[in-house]
Design a protein around this motif. Structure first.
Motif, PDB file in Angstrom:
ATOM      1  N   MET A 276       0.823  -1.204   0.000  1.00  0.00           N
ATOM      2  CA  MET A 276       0.000   0.000   0.000  1.00  0.00           C
ATOM      3  C   MET A 276       0.859   1.256   0.000  1.00  0.00           C
ATOM      4  O   MET A 276       0.483   2.290  -0.577  1.00  0.00           O
ATOM      5  N   LYS A 277       2.029   1.204   0.627  1.00  0.00           N
ATOM      6  CA  LYS A 277       2.941   2.350   0.587  1.00  0.00           C
ATOM      7  C   LYS A 277       3.341   2.651  -0.852  1.00  0.00           C
ATOM      8  O   LYS A 277       3.327   3.805  -1.289  1.00  0.00           O
ATOM      9  N   ARG A 278       3.688   1.596  -1.575  1.00  0.00           N
ATOM     10  CA  ARG A 278       4.079   1.788  -2.977  1.00  0.00           C
ATOM     11  C   ARG A 278       2.895   2.258  -3.807  1.00  0.00           C
ATOM     12  O   ARG A 278       3.026   3.133  -4.673  1.00  0.00           O
ATOM     13  N   ALA A 279       1.738   1.666  -3.551  1.00  0.00           N
ATOM     14  CA  ALA A 279       0.532   2.023  -4.306  1.00  0.00           C
ATOM     15  C   ALA A 279       0.147   3.479  -4.060  1.00  0.00           C
ATOM     16  O   ALA A 279      -0.224   4.202  -4.993  1.00  0.00           O
ATOM     17  N   ARG A 280       0.256   3.917  -2.819  1.00  0.00           N
ATOM     18  CA  ARG A 280      -0.080   5.309  -2.493  1.00  0.00           C
ATOM     19  C   ARG A 280       0.876   6.269  -3.185  1.00  0.00           C
ATOM     20  O   ARG A 280       0.465   7.305  -3.721  1.00  0.00           O
ATOM     21  N   LEU A 281       2.154   5.938  -3.181  1.00  0.00           N
ATOM     22  CA  LEU A 281       3.135   6.797  -3.826  1.00  0.00           C
ATOM     23  C   LEU A 281       2.868   6.908  -5.320  1.00  0.00           C
ATOM     24  O   LEU A 281       2.912   7.999  -5.898  1.00  0.00           O
ATOM     25  N   GLU A 282       2.561   5.781  -5.953  1.00  0.00           N
ATOM     26  CA  GLU A 282       2.251   5.801  -7.385  1.00  0.00           C
ATOM     27  C   GLU A 282       0.996   6.620  -7.653  1.00  0.00           C
ATOM     28  O   GLU A 282       0.908   7.339  -8.663  1.00  0.00           O
ATOM     29  N   ALA A 283       0.016   6.508  -6.768  1.00  0.00           N
ATOM     30  CA  ALA A 283      -1.226   7.270  -6.934  1.00  0.00           C
ATOM     31  C   ALA A 283      -0.945   8.772  -6.856  1.00  0.00           C
ATOM     32  O   ALA A 283      -1.457   9.560  -7.663  1.00  0.00           O
ATOM     33  N   ILE A 284      -0.117   9.181  -5.901  1.00  0.00           N
ATOM     34  CA  ILE A 284       0.206  10.601  -5.750  1.00  0.00           C
ATOM     35  C   ILE A 284       0.976  11.102  -6.960  1.00  0.00           C
ATOM     36  O   ILE A 284       0.721  12.207  -7.472  1.00  0.00           O
ATOM     37  N   ASN A 285       1.919  10.297  -7.450  1.00  0.00           N
ATOM     38  CA  ASN A 285       2.676  10.696  -8.638  1.00  0.00           C
ATOM     39  C   ASN A 285       1.749  10.902  -9.829  1.00  0.00           C
ATOM     40  O   ASN A 285       1.899  11.862 -10.599  1.00  0.00           O
ATOM     41  N   TRP A 286       0.779  10.007  -9.977  1.00  0.00           N
ATOM     42  CA  TRP A 286      -0.182  10.152 -11.088  1.00  0.00           C
ATOM     43  C   TRP A 286      -1.039  11.397 -10.896  1.00  0.00           C
ATOM     44  O   TRP A 286      -1.298  12.144 -11.857  1.00  0.00           O
ATOM     45  N   ILE A 287      -1.479  11.642  -9.680  1.00  0.00           N
ATOM     46  CA  ILE A 287      -2.310  12.819  -9.399  1.00  0.00           C
ATOM     47  C   ILE A 287      -1.559  14.098  -9.730  1.00  0.00           C
ATOM     48  O   ILE A 287      -2.099  15.016 -10.371  1.00  0.00           O
ATOM     49  N   LEU A 288      -0.299  14.176  -9.335  1.00  0.00           N
ATOM     50  CA  LEU A 288       0.491  15.379  -9.601  1.00  0.00           C
ATOM     51  C   LEU A 288       0.760  15.555 -11.093  1.00  0.00           C
ATOM     52  O   LEU A 288       0.706  16.677 -11.615  1.00  0.00           O
ATOM     53  N   LYS A 289       1.033  14.453 -11.767  1.00  0.00           N
ATOM     54  CA  LYS A 289       1.270  14.525 -13.210  1.00  0.00           C
ATOM     55  C   LYS A 289       0.010  14.952 -13.945  1.00  0.00           C
ATOM     56  O   LYS A 289       0.050  15.808 -14.854  1.00  0.00           O
ATOM     57  N   THR A 290      -1.130  14.391 -13.548  1.00  0.00           N
ATOM     58  CA  THR A 290      -2.394  14.728 -14.196  1.00  0.00           C
ATOM     59  C   THR A 290      -2.810  16.151 -13.871  1.00  0.00           C
ATOM     60  O   THR A 290      -3.399  16.843 -14.712  1.00  0.00           O
ATOM     61  N   ARG A 291      -2.519  16.611 -12.664  1.00  0.00           N
ATOM     62  CA  ARG A 291      -2.795  18.007 -12.307  1.00  0.00           C
ATOM     63  C   ARG A 291      -2.118  18.955 -13.287  1.00  0.00           C
ATOM     64  O   ARG A 291      -2.723  19.915 -13.772  1.00  0.00           O
ATOM     65  N   ALA A 292      -0.845  18.660 -13.586  1.00  0.00           N
ATOM     66  CA  ALA A 292      -0.108  19.515 -14.518  1.00  0.00           C
ATOM     67  C   ALA A 292      -0.673  19.418 -15.931  1.00  0.00           C
ATOM     68  O   ALA A 292      -0.822  20.433 -16.626  1.00  0.00           O
ATOM     69  N   THR A 293      -1.022  18.209 -16.339  1.00  0.00           N
ATOM     70  CA  THR A 293      -1.552  17.997 -17.689  1.00  0.00           C
ATOM     71  C   THR A 293      -2.873  18.725 -17.903  1.00  0.00           C
ATOM     72  O   THR A 293      -3.098  19.345 -18.952  1.00  0.00           O
ATOM     73  N   LEU A 294      -3.745  18.651 -16.913  1.00  0.00           N
ATOM     74  CA  LEU A 294      -5.076  19.244 -17.037  1.00  0.00           C
ATOM     75  C   LEU A 294      -5.128  20.692 -16.561  1.00  0.00           C
ATOM     76  O   LEU A 294      -6.176  21.341 -16.654  1.00  0.00           O
ATOM     77  N   GLY A 295      -4.014  21.200 -16.032  1.00  0.00           N
ATOM     78  CA  GLY A 295      -3.967  22.588 -15.612  1.00  0.00           C
ATOM     79  C   GLY A 295      -4.715  22.885 -14.331  1.00  0.00           C
ATOM     80  O   GLY A 295      -5.171  24.014 -14.123  1.00  0.00           O
ATOM     81  N   PHE A 296      -4.823  21.898 -13.452  1.00  0.00           N
ATOM     82  CA  PHE A 296      -5.511  22.112 -12.186  1.00  0.00           C
ATOM     83  C   PHE A 296      -4.634  22.899 -11.214  1.00  0.00           C
ATOM     84  O   PHE A 296      -3.419  22.954 -11.344  1.00  0.00           O
ATOM     85  N   ARG A 297      -5.269  23.478 -10.222  1.00  0.00           N
ATOM     86  CA  ARG A 297      -4.560  24.169  -9.155  1.00  0.00           C
ATOM     87  C   ARG A 297      -3.890  23.136  -8.239  1.00  0.00           C
ATOM     88  O   ARG A 297      -4.344  22.009  -8.119  1.00  0.00           O
ATOM     89  N   PHE A 298      -2.813  23.554  -7.575  1.00  0.00           N
ATOM     90  CA  PHE A 298      -2.131  22.646  -6.659  1.00  0.00           C
ATOM     91  C   PHE A 298      -3.049  22.240  -5.510  1.00  0.00           C
ATOM     92  O   PHE A 298      -2.976  21.123  -5.000  1.00  0.00           O
ATOM     93  N   GLU A 299      -3.914  23.150  -5.092  1.00  0.00           N
ATOM     94  CA  GLU A 299      -4.850  22.838  -4.021  1.00  0.00           C
ATOM     95  C   GLU A 299      -5.756  21.665  -4.384  1.00  0.00           C
ATOM     96  O   GLU A 299      -6.149  20.873  -3.526  1.00  0.00           O
ATOM     97  N   THR A 300      -6.089  21.551  -5.663  1.00  0.00           N
ATOM     98  CA  THR A 300      -6.929  20.442  -6.116  1.00  0.00           C
ATOM     99  C   THR A 300      -6.223  19.114  -5.935  1.00  0.00           C
ATOM    100  O   THR A 300      -6.824  18.128  -5.485  1.00  0.00           O
ATOM    101  N   ALA A 301      -4.941  19.078  -6.276  1.00  0.00           N
ATOM    102  CA  ALA A 301      -4.166  17.846  -6.111  1.00  0.00           C
ATOM    103  C   ALA A 301      -4.082  17.461  -4.646  1.00  0.00           C
ATOM    104  O   ALA A 301      -4.261  16.291  -4.280  1.00  0.00           O
ATOM    105  N   TYR A 302      -3.816  18.444  -3.788  1.00  0.00           N
ATOM    106  CA  TYR A 302      -3.695  18.154  -2.360  1.00  0.00           C
ATOM    107  C   TYR A 302      -5.021  17.640  -1.795  1.00  0.00           C
ATOM    108  O   TYR A 302      -5.050  16.672  -1.026  1.00  0.00           O
ATOM    109  N   LEU A 303      -6.117  18.271  -2.183  1.00  0.00           N
ATOM    110  CA  LEU A 303      -7.430  17.844  -1.702  1.00  0.00           C
ATOM    111  C   LEU A 303      -7.732  16.424  -2.141  1.00  0.00           C
ATOM    112  O   LEU A 303      -8.279  15.626  -1.374  1.00  0.00           O
ATOM    113  N   SER A 304      -7.347  16.065  -3.366  1.00  0.00           N
ATOM    114  CA  SER A 304      -7.615  14.710  -3.860  1.00  0.00           C
ATOM    115  C   SER A 304      -6.840  13.671  -3.063  1.00  0.00           C
ATOM    116  O   SER A 304      -7.347  12.578  -2.792  1.00  0.00           O
ATOM    117  N   VAL A 305      -5.612  13.994  -2.662  1.00  0.00           N
ATOM    118  CA  VAL A 305      -4.830  13.060  -1.845  1.00  0.00           C
ATOM    119  C   VAL A 305      -5.438  12.950  -0.449  1.00  0.00           C
ATOM    120  O   VAL A 305      -5.419  11.878   0.164  1.00  0.00           O
TER     121      VAL A 305
END
Length: 311
Positions: A67-96
Motif C-alpha cells: 500500500m505504501k508503494r501504491a499510495r506513492l504511485e497514486a500521488i505521482n499520477w495525481i500530480l502529473k495529471t494536475r499539470a496535464t489538465l492545468g488544475f490548481r495545486f490545491e486540487t491535487a492536495y485535496l484529492s490526496v
C-alpha cells in the motif's frame, strides 16, 4: 451502488481563483466574510473543525509495503495529471486527502492495482469538482495501464462520497497559509514565502498520511520552515503564542512537524533534486489506517474487467 446518478451533486466554485498568494488570501478572507465572523474567529472555527473531521495520529495503524508503494504511485499520477489538465495545486492536495481518508475507512486487497488506479481517478475528479471552474470529462483522466468506462468511475466516485459521508469540503493547510504568514512575519513577508511554503507542504504530502496530522499544524510548520530553518522549541512556542487560537494548536506537534520537514529537505538535497512536487524515489508513509478497522472495498475483481491493463 447500482443506482448511479449522472450528476454527483458536487458544484464547481463560482469563481476561478488563480494560484498564488493573492488567491489564497482571497479564499480565506472571502470565506470569513461569508461566515460573518472576524479573521481570528474564522481560523478558530477551522481549527475546531479539524478535530471533528478526524485529523489525528494513531501509531498502531499502518499500511503494508504494497500500500505504501501504491499510495506513492497514486500521488505521482495525481500530480502529473494536475499539470496535464492545468488544475490548481490545491486540487491535487485535496484529492490526496480524499484518498487517505477513504483508505482510513475502507481497505483494498493487496496487489489490486486496478482498484488503486480507479480510486485515484475518482478522488481527483471529485476534488476538481470542488476546486476547479472547468472540470474535464472523465475520459480526460488518463492512465497508462488501465482504461475505465465512465460508469465505472462514477460508481467509484459515489463509493468515495458515501465512505466520506459527503464531507467533501475538507480543510487543508492552504486554508491557513495567508493567516499564519501574516501573524508570523512582523514585517511584510518576503514574496517567495507563499510558494516556498506550498512546496514544503507538497514535499511532506508524499511522506505522511494526510489524516495523521491536522492541516493547521502542517501549515504552521511549513510556514515556519520557509521563514527560518534554525528555530528551537522555545522559538516555535513564541511564534505560536501570537496566534489567538494557540491553545488549540500544540506547539509540540508543530515543532515535531517542523523537524520532519527539515529532515525531508535534507534527504531531498542528498538525492540532488530540487523539485519537491515531482520527487519519485520515496516509499515511506506514516498511515492512520488499520485493516482491522476498515471495511473492504466492495468492488470485486470483476470490476477491473471494465478496464484493461496489468495489475
Amino acid at each position: 451502488m447500482d443506482d448511479l446518478s449522472s450528476s454527483l451533486l458536487c458544484q464547481e466554485n463560482d469563481t476561478c481563483l488563480e494560484e498564488g498568494g493573492d488567491a489564497l488570501e482571497y479564499q480565506l478572507v472571502g470565506s470569513r466574510h461569508d461566515c460573518g465572523v472576524s479573521e481570528e474567529e474564522y481560523v478558530g472555527i477551522l481549527v475546531e473543525r479539524e478535530i471533528v473531521l478526524g485529523f489525528r495520529r494513531d501509531e498502531s495503524l499502518v499500511f503494508g509495503d504494497w500500500m505504501k508503494r501504491a499510495r506513492l504511485e497514486a500521488i505521482n499520477w495525481i500530480l502529473k495529471t494536475r499539470a496535464t489538465l492545468g488544475f490548481r495545486f490545491e486540487t491535487a492536495y485535496l484529492s490526496v486527502t480524499y484518498f487517505d481518508r477513504f483508505l482510513s475507512r475502507r481497505s483494498i486487497d493487496s496487489e489490486k492495482w486496478w482498484a488503486i488506479r480507479l480510486l485515484s481517478i475518482a478522488c481527483l475528479s471529485l476534488a476538481a469538482k470542488m476546486e476547479e471552474c472547468n472540470v474535464p470529462e472523465l475520459s480526460e483522466f488518463k492512465l497508462e495501464d488501465y482504461s475505465f468506462e465512465g460508469k465505472v468511475i462514477q460508481k467509484m466516485e459515489l463509493l468515495v462520497l458515501s465512505t466520506l459521508e459527503w464531507e467533501m469540503g475538507i480543510i487543508t493547510p492552504f486554508d491557513f497559509l495567508s493567516y499564519f504568514i501574516t501573524k508570523f512575519c512582523k514585517e511584510s513577508p518576503p514574496s517567495p514565502t507563499f510558494s516556498k511554503t506550498m512546496q514544503l507542504i507538497f514535499t511532506t504530502m508524499k511522506e505522511v498520511n494526510l489524516m495523521d496530522q491536522k492541516p493547521s499544524v502542517i501549515a504552521a510548520a511549513a510556514t515556519l520552515v520557509a521563514m527560518d530553518q534554525k528555530m528551537t522549541m522555545e522559538a516555535v512556542e513564541l511564534k505560536m503564542s501570537s496566534i489567538p487560537q494557540h491553545r488549540l494548536l500544540e506547539p509540540k506537534d508543530v515543532f515535531e512537524h517542523y523537524n520532519l520537514i527539515q529532515r525531508l529537505q535534507e534527504e531531498e538535497t542528498k538525492r540532488d533534486t530540487h523539485t519537491p512536487i515531482d520527487v519519485t524515489d520515496s516509499s515511506r508513509v506514516t498511515s492512520s489506517a488499520a485493516m482491522a478497522k476498515r471495511r473492504r472495498l466492495t468492488f470485486s475483481d470483476e470490476g477491473s474487467s471494465h478496464g484493461k491493463g496489468q495489475g
